[in-house]
Scaffold this active site. Structure first.
Site, short mmCIF file in Angstrom:
data_model
loop_
_atom_site.label_atom_id
_atom_site.label_comp_id
_atom_site.label_asym_id
_atom_site.label_seq_id
_atom_site.Cartn_x
_atom_site.Cartn_y
_atom_site.Cartn_z
N GLU A 19 -2.60 -0.55 -6.78
CA GLU A 19 -1.15 -0.35 -6.30
C GLU A 19 -0.39 -1.56 -5.59
OE1 GLU A 19 0.05 0.78 -2.45
OE2 GLU A 19 -2.00 1.54 -1.78
N LYS A 157 -5.78 5.44 7.71
CA LYS A 157 -5.76 4.73 8.88
C LYS A 157 -5.63 5.66 9.96
CE LYS A 157 -2.49 1.74 7.77
NZ LYS A 157 -2.79 2.12 6.21
N1 PSU Z 1 -2.41 2.35 3.85
C1 PSU Z 1 -2.51 1.02 4.10
N2 PSU Z 1 -1.41 -0.04 3.41
C2 PSU Z 1 -0.38 0.55 3.07
C3 PSU Z 1 -0.52 2.08 2.63
C4 PSU Z 1 -1.45 2.99 3.14
O1 PSU Z 1 -3.73 0.47 4.86
O2 PSU Z 1 0.54 -0.10 2.71
C5 PSU Z 1 0.83 2.64 1.91
C6 PSU Z 1 0.13 3.28 0.39
O3 PSU Z 1 0.75 2.69 -0.63
C7 PSU Z 1 0.28 4.60 0.72
C8 PSU Z 1 1.35 4.71 1.58
O4 PSU Z 1 0.18 5.48 -0.42
O5 PSU Z 1 1.32 3.61 2.44
C9 PSU Z 1 1.53 6.15 2.27
O6 PSU Z 1 2.93 6.26 2.70
P1 PSU Z 1 3.37 7.54 3.47
O7 PSU Z 1 2.67 7.83 4.31
O8 PSU Z 1 5.06 7.36 3.44
O9 PSU Z 1 3.22 8.56 2.37
#
Ligand code: PSU
Ligand code: MN
Length: 299
Positions: A19, A157
């Site tokens: 990604e 996380k």
């Molecule tokens: N976890 C990480 N780094 C990131 C992300 C998640 O350690 O950059 C990113 C991933 O692309 C994940 C997104 O799909 O955050 C999820 O965001 P949201 O909670 O806004 O859906």
């Protein structure tokens, strides 16, 4: 699709999707390009072809050229963070953006790729103070419910409600596998203290579980690979940074898709780079493992 990815898919060579949001929104410029290149290299070293995914100038790209990789990692690239719902409008308007776990999974599947490596999965956010429920549930969980891709990550996380996220994955009938562990990992830490439903101990077992699941279900599969022990963060430092980060989010009134990037940035600056080293180590390990599983699945 890049020619390399298209060739690999047509001749049955293993391919691993990667990604771009973790590069553009999760790591600082400079460091992100180095990690992007090393991710692709560890996938190659394991005998698979990397396919980093992003949207540039209205085209969804599966497999980036070196110049395209530099563009998404450039200082000031200022890319949008695209979840699945953003893909159509962004493509139609000729815009650019980085893809999350949700949108990368969907594009990987559309291209015919079944294995995807990332760092952390999105999940159920903690409710804001004064509320008992949250509606901030990452679209990553819905995408996993609907998209037949294996996602290799190090859990989600600790800024998220990990227990609630595991409940949603259960509701969505997404198999959750722990790689060599009985407890679900928590990104910077090897364990969240919560049990994983199924333990697997080598890439063959993972491939076998995915293949068996495919006989009767079209959901994704989550493979949780804990951060390498030598890169794990000190739990005390982690808890302090998390408490500070959550205060910061509240004080700055940060919402929605900005929450994760703001918290990550706080971890990276306030830990003097310790969290960056941890993040890099876990994502590289996940890419290597994903490639090994993809090779098993391809054979
Ligand atoms: N976890 C990480 N780094 C990131 C992300 C998640 O350690 O950059 C990113 C991933 O692309 C994940 C997104 O799909 O955050 C999820 O965001 P949201 O909670 O806004 O859906
Ligand atoms: Mn969200």
């Amino acid at each position: 699709m890049s020619a390399e990815v298209a060739d690999a898919l047509s001749d049955g060579t293993a391919v691993v999707a990667l990604e771009s949001t973790l590069l553009s929104h999760g790591l600082p410029p400079g460091r992100n390009l180095d990690v992007a290149r090393r991710l692709e290299q560890v996938v190659r070293d394991a005998g698979a072809v990397p396919a980093t995914i992003a949207v540039l100038d209205g085209t969804a790209l599966v497999g980036l050229s070196p110049a395209q990789l530099e563009r998404i990692c450039a200082p000031g690239a200022d890319l949008a963070k695209l979840s699945v719902r953003d893909l159509g409008p962004t493509i139609a308007r000729g815009r650019s953006g980085a893809t999350t776990v949700a949108s990368t999974s969907v594009l990987a599947h559309a291209a015919g790729i079944g294995v995807f490596a990332t760092g952390g999965l999105g999940g159920v956010h903690l409710p804001v103070p004064g509320s008992t429920v949250t509606w901030d549930v990452s679209a990553d969980l819905g995408a996993l419910e609907r998209t037949p891709v294996l996602v290799v990550c190090s859990g989600m996380k600790s800024i998220l409600d990990i227990a609630a996220t595991l409940e949603v994955l259960e509701t969505n009938s997404v198999p959750v596998l722990g790689y060599g562990v009985d407890e679900f990992p928590a990104f910077y830490l090897r364990s969240s203290g919560l049990p994983v439903p199924h333990r697997v101990d080598d890439p063959r077992q993972v491939a076998a579980a995915v293949s068996a699941h495919r006989h009767f279900a079209d959901s994704g599969v989550l493979l949780a690979n804990p951060i390498p022990a030598e890169a794990e963060m000190d739990a005390g430092l982690h808890d302090r940074l998390l408490a500070e980060g959550l205060d910061l989010v509240k004080a700055r009134n940060v919402h929605g898709s900005d929450v994760t990037p703001v918290l990550l940035e706080h971890f990276h600056t306030a830990s003097g780079g310790v969290s960056l080293d941890a993040n890099e180590a876990l994502v590289l390990a996940n890419a290597a493992l994903a490639a090994q599983v993809a090779v098993e699945l391809a054979s």
